[in-house]
Scaffold this active site. Structure first.
Site, PDB file in Angstrom:
ATOM      1  N   ALA A  67       3.191  10.957   0.510  1.00 37.39           N
ATOM      2  CA  ALA A  67       2.014  10.287  -0.035  1.00 37.39           C
ATOM      3  C   ALA A  67       1.091   9.940   1.127  1.00 37.39           C
ATOM      4  O   ALA A  67       1.532   9.817   2.274  1.00 37.39           O
ATOM      5  CB  ALA A  67       2.449   9.031  -0.770  1.00 37.39           C
ATOM      6  N   GLY A 110       6.725  11.680  -0.793  1.00 39.49           N
ATOM      7  CA  GLY A 110       6.130  12.077  -2.075  1.00 39.49           C
ATOM      8  C   GLY A 110       6.023  13.592  -2.217  1.00 39.49           C
ATOM      9  O   GLY A 110       6.061  14.111  -3.337  1.00 39.49           O
ATOM     10  N   GLU A 133      10.425   7.256   3.862  1.00 37.61           N
ATOM     11  CA  GLU A 133       9.879   5.987   3.358  1.00 37.61           C
ATOM     12  C   GLU A 133      10.551   4.763   3.972  1.00 37.61           C
ATOM     13  O   GLU A 133       9.902   3.760   4.274  1.00 37.61           O
ATOM     14  CB  GLU A 133      10.025   5.913   1.827  1.00 37.61           C
ATOM     15  CG  GLU A 133       9.024   6.726   1.051  1.00 37.61           C
ATOM     16  CD  GLU A 133       9.503   8.154   0.789  1.00 37.61           C
ATOM     17  OE1 GLU A 133      10.361   8.657   1.556  1.00 37.61           O
ATOM     18  OE2 GLU A 133       9.005   8.758  -0.171  1.00 37.61           O
TER      19      GLU A 133
HETATM   20  N1  CO8 Z   1      -0.352  10.419   5.115  1.00 34.54           N
HETATM   21  C1  CO8 Z   1      -1.531  10.462   5.746  1.00 34.54           C
HETATM   22  N2  CO8 Z   1      -1.777  11.274   6.801  1.00 34.54           N
HETATM   23  C2  CO8 Z   1      -0.760  12.066   7.215  1.00 34.54           C
HETATM   24  C3  CO8 Z   1       0.501  12.071   6.596  1.00 34.54           C
HETATM   25  C4  CO8 Z   1       0.688  11.191   5.501  1.00 34.54           C
HETATM   26  N3  CO8 Z   1       1.846  11.147   4.818  1.00 34.54           N
HETATM   27  N4  CO8 Z   1       1.293  12.944   7.249  1.00 34.54           N
HETATM   28  C5  CO8 Z   1       0.554  13.503   8.215  1.00 34.54           C
HETATM   29  N5  CO8 Z   1      -0.695  12.966   8.216  1.00 34.54           N
HETATM   30  C6  CO8 Z   1      -1.803  13.283   9.105  1.00 34.54           C
HETATM   31  C7  CO8 Z   1      -1.623  12.674  10.482  1.00 34.54           C
HETATM   32  O1  CO8 Z   1      -2.037  11.325  10.485  1.00 34.54           O
HETATM   33  C8  CO8 Z   1      -2.484  13.577  11.313  1.00 34.54           C
HETATM   34  O2  CO8 Z   1      -3.844  13.221  11.110  1.00 34.54           O
HETATM   35  P1  CO8 Z   1      -4.828  13.025  12.421  1.00 34.54           P
HETATM   36  O3  CO8 Z   1      -4.874  14.421  13.010  1.00 34.54           O
HETATM   37  O4  CO8 Z   1      -6.097  12.569  11.812  1.00 34.54           O
HETATM   38  O5  CO8 Z   1      -4.148  12.055  13.306  1.00 34.54           O
HETATM   39  C9  CO8 Z   1      -2.320  14.930  10.664  1.00 34.54           C
HETATM   40  O6  CO8 Z   1      -1.814  14.673   9.356  1.00 34.54           O
HETATM   41  C10 CO8 Z   1      -1.319  15.824  11.387  1.00 34.54           C
HETATM   42  O7  CO8 Z   1      -0.119  15.101  11.508  1.00 34.54           O
HETATM   43  P2  CO8 Z   1       0.609  14.868  12.927  1.00 34.54           P
HETATM   44  O8  CO8 Z   1      -0.385  14.902  14.040  1.00 34.54           O
HETATM   45  O9  CO8 Z   1       1.452  13.641  12.805  1.00 34.54           O
HETATM   46  O10 CO8 Z   1       1.498  16.192  12.984  1.00 34.54           O
HETATM   47  P3  CO8 Z   1       2.920  16.366  13.719  1.00 34.54           P
HETATM   48  O11 CO8 Z   1       3.236  17.812  13.659  1.00 34.54           O
HETATM   49  O12 CO8 Z   1       2.922  15.697  15.046  1.00 34.54           O
HETATM   50  O13 CO8 Z   1       3.963  15.544  12.816  1.00 34.54           O
HETATM   51  C11 CO8 Z   1       4.956  14.888  10.735  1.00 34.54           C
HETATM   52  C12 CO8 Z   1       4.202  15.985  11.507  1.00 34.54           C
HETATM   53  C13 CO8 Z   1       6.350  14.695  11.333  1.00 34.54           C
HETATM   54  C14 CO8 Z   1       5.093  15.370   9.291  1.00 34.54           C
HETATM   55  C15 CO8 Z   1       4.169  13.561  10.808  1.00 34.54           C
HETATM   56  O14 CO8 Z   1       2.811  13.826  10.459  1.00 34.54           O
HETATM   57  C16 CO8 Z   1       4.677  12.499   9.896  1.00 34.54           C
HETATM   58  O15 CO8 Z   1       5.675  11.861  10.196  1.00 34.54           O
HETATM   59  N6  CO8 Z   1       3.952  12.258   8.784  1.00 34.54           N
HETATM   60  C17 CO8 Z   1       4.274  11.184   7.842  1.00 34.54           C
HETATM   61  C18 CO8 Z   1       5.483  11.525   7.018  1.00 34.54           C
HETATM   62  C19 CO8 Z   1       5.831  10.377   6.106  1.00 34.54           C
HETATM   63  O16 CO8 Z   1       6.159   9.295   6.514  1.00 34.54           O
HETATM   64  N7  CO8 Z   1       5.774  10.663   4.779  1.00 34.54           N
HETATM   65  C20 CO8 Z   1       6.143   9.689   3.759  1.00 34.54           C
HETATM   66  C21 CO8 Z   1       4.932   8.940   3.323  1.00 34.54           C
HETATM   67  S1  CO8 Z   1       5.348   7.632   2.211  1.00 34.54           S
HETATM   68  C22 CO8 Z   1       5.603   8.418   0.735  1.00 34.54           C
HETATM   69  O17 CO8 Z   1       5.545   9.609   0.597  1.00 34.54           O
HETATM   70  C23 CO8 Z   1       5.878   7.503  -0.429  1.00 34.54           C
HETATM   71  C24 CO8 Z   1       5.968   8.233  -1.753  1.00 34.54           C
HETATM   72  C25 CO8 Z   1       5.740   7.268  -2.870  1.00 34.54           C
HETATM   73  C26 CO8 Z   1       5.535   7.929  -4.225  1.00 34.54           C
HETATM   74  C27 CO8 Z   1       4.418   8.978  -4.286  1.00 34.54           C
HETATM   75  C28 CO8 Z   1       3.063   8.358  -4.496  1.00 34.54           C
HETATM   76  C29 CO8 Z   1       1.922   9.438  -4.402  1.00 34.54           C
END
Ligand code: CO8
Length: 259
Positions: A67, A110, A133
């Site tokens: 998400a 998500g 999460e």
């Molecule tokens: N939300 C918002 N932005 C994100 C997300 C995210 N989940 N994941 C990645 N991005 C963005 C980053 O902020 C980054 O943006 P910017 O270039 O502007 O800084 C861009 O995508 C590229 O990401 P990274 O630079 O971090 O790329 P890496 O290759 O270094 O890392 C990862 C990739 C490991 C996937 C890393 O991006 C990461 O850890 N992302 C977050 C993963 C996460 O925690 N997901 C769970 C979110 S909570 C959730 O899903 C709750 C669900 C609830 C029910 C559903 C409701 C809709």
């Protein structure tokens, strides 16, 4: 009907309806509008008699990395309760046609829950799965704790959900989360092959098999078998049952009409 899609792309490959998550700059992080677009597109394909199967895939480096954290950052419980975004997610379970999830890159949070809402999952070999999460001080909210546990059992679900650790496509295959793993470069082609193969099958059989398999998660064995039997009987009212069996006897390819 007005097409307001901005965060997904939809396309057709004959009888296959394809939905591509299209926010690659944020690894297809799912926000409320994007989920609404996905559900709207699924329902549109479900109503379209020329579509037999649907595929959900991601553009760029990920299927979906969860998400949208930016959208959730400042939310409070009351905002969430009033917005009630999960009613959109619940509509995915009402889709009658099969949905294939083609997974690559990151399938997190998500994004993993969206994948678990599909009927068949295929993955590229370098796909990484996880429920991060717990590390954000929240938990899955779109079915993750329920669907993952039903799929892989208490022990492994607890391990992945409580540690938030990422795991590989091989591990996902080993747990039964995905049905096949392919070299990344073959994923699209293999997904198409499977979608086309299902699209050629009699649509009512496909529809009632999907419904019956889902009942296995919701009902007791006895109740599920009663439901299965009703669907089995129902198919004997279809033209495709007569055609399928006649074609077998006449040693020719069946010409299914989907009714
Ligand atoms: N939300 C918002 N932005 C994100 C997300 C995210 N989940 N994941 C990645 N991005 C963005 C980053 O902020 C980054 O943006 P910017 O270039 O502007 O800084 C861009 O995508 C590229 O990401 P990274 O630079 O971090 O790329 P890496 O290759 O270094 O890392 C990862 C990739 C490991 C996937 C890393 O991006 C990461 O850890 N992302 C977050 C993963 C996460 O925690 N997901 C769970 C979110 S909570 C959730 O899903 C709750 C669900 C609830 C029910 C559903 C409701 C809709």
């Amino acid at each position: 009907m007005v097409n307001n899609e901005t965060m997904i792309k939809t396309a057709r490959d004959n009888a296959v309806g394809i939905i591509t998550l299209n926010r690659p700059e944020v690894l297809n992080a799912l926000n409320i509008k994007m989920v609404a677009e996905i559900v709207f597109a699924l329902e549109r394909f479900d109503r379209d008699e020329t579509v037999k199967v649907m595929v959900i895939q991601g553009a760029g480096r990920a299927f979906a990395a969860g998400a949208d954290i930016d959208e959730m950052l400042d939310k409070g419980s009351i905002d969430l309760e009033l917005h009630n975004q999960f009613t959109d997610w619940d509509r995915i379970a009402k889709i009658k046609k099969p949905i294939i999830g083609a997974l690559h890159g990151f399938v997190l949070g998500g994004g993993f829950e969206l994948a678990l809402s599909c009927d068949i999952l295929l993955a590229g070999q370098n796909t990484e799965f996880g429920f991060p999460e717990v590390g954000l001080g929240i938990m899955p909210g779109a079915g993750g704790t329920q669907r993952l546990t039903k799929l892989i059992g208490h022990q492994r679900a607890m391990k992945w959900l409580l540690t938030g650790a990422r795991f590989s496509a091989a591990e996902a295959m080993n747990c039964g989360i995905v049905s096949s793993v392919f070299p990344d470069e073959l994923l699209k082609e293999e997904t198409k092959k499977m979608a086309r193969a299902i699209a050629e099958k009699p649509a009512l059989s496909v529809r009632l098999i999907k419904e019956s398999v889902h009942k296995a998660n919701e009902l007791s064995l006895f109740e599920g078998m009663q439901q299965e039997r009703k669907n089995f009987y129902l198919l004997f009212s279809s033209e495709d049952q007569k055609e399928g069996m006649r074609a077998f006897k006449e040693r020719r390819k069946a010409d299914f009409k989907g009714r």
